[in-house]
Write an enzyme that holds these catalytic residues in place. Structure first.
Site, mmCIF file in Angstrom:
data_model
loop_
_atom_site.group_PDB
_atom_site.id
_atom_site.type_symbol
_atom_site.label_atom_id
_atom_site.label_comp_id
_atom_site.label_asym_id
_atom_site.label_seq_id
_atom_site.Cartn_x
_atom_site.Cartn_y
_atom_site.Cartn_z
ATOM 1 N N SER A 292 0.979 -1.309 -0.062
ATOM 2 C CA SER A 292 -0.028 0.060 -0.191
ATOM 3 C C SER A 292 0.797 1.310 -0.110
ATOM 4 C CB SER A 292 -1.060 0.093 1.196
ATOM 5 O OG SER A 292 -1.983 1.097 1.190
ATOM 6 N N ASP A 303 9.979 5.217 -9.920
ATOM 7 C CA ASP A 303 9.213 5.997 -11.472
ATOM 8 C C ASP A 303 10.014 7.191 -11.932
ATOM 9 O OD1 ASP A 303 7.734 4.005 -11.629
ATOM 10 O OD2 ASP A 303 5.861 5.128 -11.617
ATOM 11 N N LYS A 317 -0.731 -4.149 -3.520
ATOM 12 C CA LYS A 317 -1.838 -3.595 -3.224
ATOM 13 C C LYS A 317 -1.980 -2.175 -3.669
ATOM 14 C CE LYS A 317 -4.794 -2.184 0.848
ATOM 15 N NZ LYS A 317 -4.853 -0.843 0.579
#
Length: 547
Positions: A292, A303, A317
């Protein structure tokens, strides 16, 4: 009669109208009469059941079970909270409560002390991991109908008497409750003269402030690089994940976006504050229990090529929940959207809307993963958690490791080891081959067993063969296959020796020096931290990962 009938129909319809008014008429227009119909059916059933069932019923328990059973058809994160559950959720988010200061596991007949927190009441009263609490203030745990761990909670400075069993011997002690504050960052320190180490265990309301404090303190001590440890962090508050990322990246950086069928839940989250340091080299540690909010932090930093990710694939998740207040102090935590990292990927690993024949969610297959690009053009993937830039295979749990962890085998072995091995200095502790052999024998003595998916499939096929009168023809081959599988399971213990010894070591070290001492032990002995330190020591190696 007509008036009564009209009223019976209008009540659920009015309730639905109110419901629709809060969620948007167009969204539910097509389902309006179906929802009204099902509510009326359930209302009449519930009334008839409670009025006419042969034995006395408990309407509250029946409704609680009915709601929770209904939600199991969805994902495991959409949860109904009764009044007691709401308080437990508040404690989880804030980390503050009044109690004895220990992690407790509830059984039907006992409360098992999993971990006493150093310096808190349970620790000061002499309780240790493995102690089995059987009586609290004269109330036997086995006779208590509700969650017996609530017996340990109460007002600050109030006392309670407990009876517990340790290694077969019954003991008693008195504990004075106090206010408990569970830190999001339980440890930070220098690994060497250049490398700072921060452990972030949960994303409660203190996560970003405590991580920021740790980062500033370590920089003041001379840290030129940072290791952020998110292993075992199950997540928490999304806004805290955004704020933790913000410590290392500039304002106005996209961190995460959420997409839902309800337009108002479509959101984008950008960093809003001035960062502490946008240049300091950063390694983030993750494993299969990092979930999460942990994955938002790791995935976002990956990223935008701000950190090197080390360890094993995260949990996966990619669903966002929001609490919604209901009547009488109850709540529902509702999955409202999916989240997407800056590259556009959603790392949700399980498809809860397409289940197998046993009703289990189907894992997204690797062939179905989509490729995305980081800021520097590196390939990253969706559908299966965050994949580290440096994968350490031994940190990924195998099938047999997960099977052992689903039992208390490692915990109980560590308890017995602690009481049979008095150790004064744990700093250079290392389990031996003889210790591993003892653990394997312990598994045999406690009848540990697990069934592989292959074994389940063979058993199913063998049962089908009986209906087709093929049993005599394949029985010999079937028995050979099962024998080979059993041998594989024995060999699997040895093949996973390194990982199992690491898990045993973690549990044993905590018994002697608490969790705080375990983190100090990690700094010298943990392989993931060694790899992270090695990467940070070489600027060229660090840059190579990001480019």
């Amino acid at each position: 009669m007509k008036a009564l009938l009209k009223r019976k129909i209008l009540i659920p319809i009015i309730a639905i109208l109110l419901f629709i008014g809060t969620t948007g008429f167009k969204t539910y227009q097509s389902d309006f009469f179906e929802i009204a119909k099902q509510i009326e059916i359930f209302t009449t059933l519930f009334k008839e059941l409670n009025m006419n069932y042969v034995d006395k019923t408990n309407p509250g328990d029946l409704m609680d079970n009915a709601i929770k059973s209904m939600l199991t058809e969805l994902d495991p994160y959409t949860i109904f909270y009764n009044e007691q559950d709401v308080e437990a959720a508040r404690i989880k988010q804030t980390g503050d409560y009044t109690g004895v200061g220990a992690s407790i596991k509830t059984f039907k007949d006992k409360l098992l002390v999993i971990e006493p927190y150093k310096g808190y009441p349970a620790d000061l009263a002499g309780l240790k991991a493995g102690d089995e609490i059987t009586i609290v203030d004269g109330v036997a745990v086995k006779d208590y109908d509700d969650d017996a761990s609530n017996l340990l909670k109460g007002s600050p400075n109030s006392s309670l008497e407990i009876t517990y069993v340790r290694q077969g011997k019954t003991k008693t002690t008195s504990i004075k409750r106090s206010e408990i504050e569970i830190d999001a960052v339980p440890h930070f320190s220098m690994i060497d003269e250049n490398t700072g180490y921060i452990v972030l265990k949960k994303f409660n309301s203190k996560a970003s402030s405590q991580t920021g404090y740790a980062l500033k303190d370590l920089k003041a001590q001379g840290a030129k690089s940072i290791i952020l440890d998110l292993r075992g962090n199950p997540g928490g508050l999304l806004n805290e994940a955004v704020n933790v990322v913000n410590l290392f990246v500039p304002k106005e950086q996209l961190v995460v976006s959420t997409k839902s069928k309800v337009k108002k839940y479509n959101r984008t989250y950008y960093t809003k504050n001035e960062p502490i340091d946008t240049e300091i080299p950063l390694v983030v540690l993750i494993n299969g229990k990092s979930a999460s909010a942990s994955e938002i932090v790791a995935g976002t930093l990956q990223d935008i090529d701000r950190a090197v990710i080390v360890g094993s694939r995260s949990f996966g998740k990619g669903l966002v929940q929001r609490p919604k207040k209901l009547t009488y102090g109850t709540q529902i935590k509702l999955t409202i959207s999916r989240y997407y990292t800056p590259s556009g990927r959603c790392i949700q690993a399980l498809d809860y809307w397409n289940k197998d024949e046993k009703g289990n969610a189907v894992r997204v297959k690797q062939k179905d993963y989509n490729v995305f690009k980081t800021k520097n053009g590196r390939k990253v993937f969706d559908g299966g958690g965050v994949f580290p830039d440096e994968i350490l295979e031994h940190s990924k749990n195998s099938a047999i490791t997960n099977a052992i962890l689903s039992t208390q085998s490692i915990f109980d072995f560590a308890t017995n080891y602690y009481y049979s091995h008095p150790i004064k200095d744990i700093s250079d502790f290392k389990l031996t081959d003889a210790d591993f052999k003892s653990f394997k024998n312990y598994l045999k003595e406690t009848n540990f067993s697990f069934e592989t998916e292959t074994e389940k499939s063979f058993a199913k096929a063998f049962e089908i063969s009986k209906t087709e009168n093929l049993t005599d023809n394949i029985k010999k081959d079937y028995n050979t296959l099962i024998a080979n599988l059993n041998q594989y399971k024995q060999d699997a213990l040895d093949e996973n020796k390194t990982q199992l010894l690491d898990l045993l070591t973690d549990e044993i070290v905590k018994r002697y020096v608490y969790r705080e001492g375990l983190y100090e032990y990690y700094k010298v002995h943990n392989s993931e931290i060694k790899k992270a330190t090695d990467i940070l020591k070489s600027p060229s190696k660090y840059k190579k990962y990001l480019n």
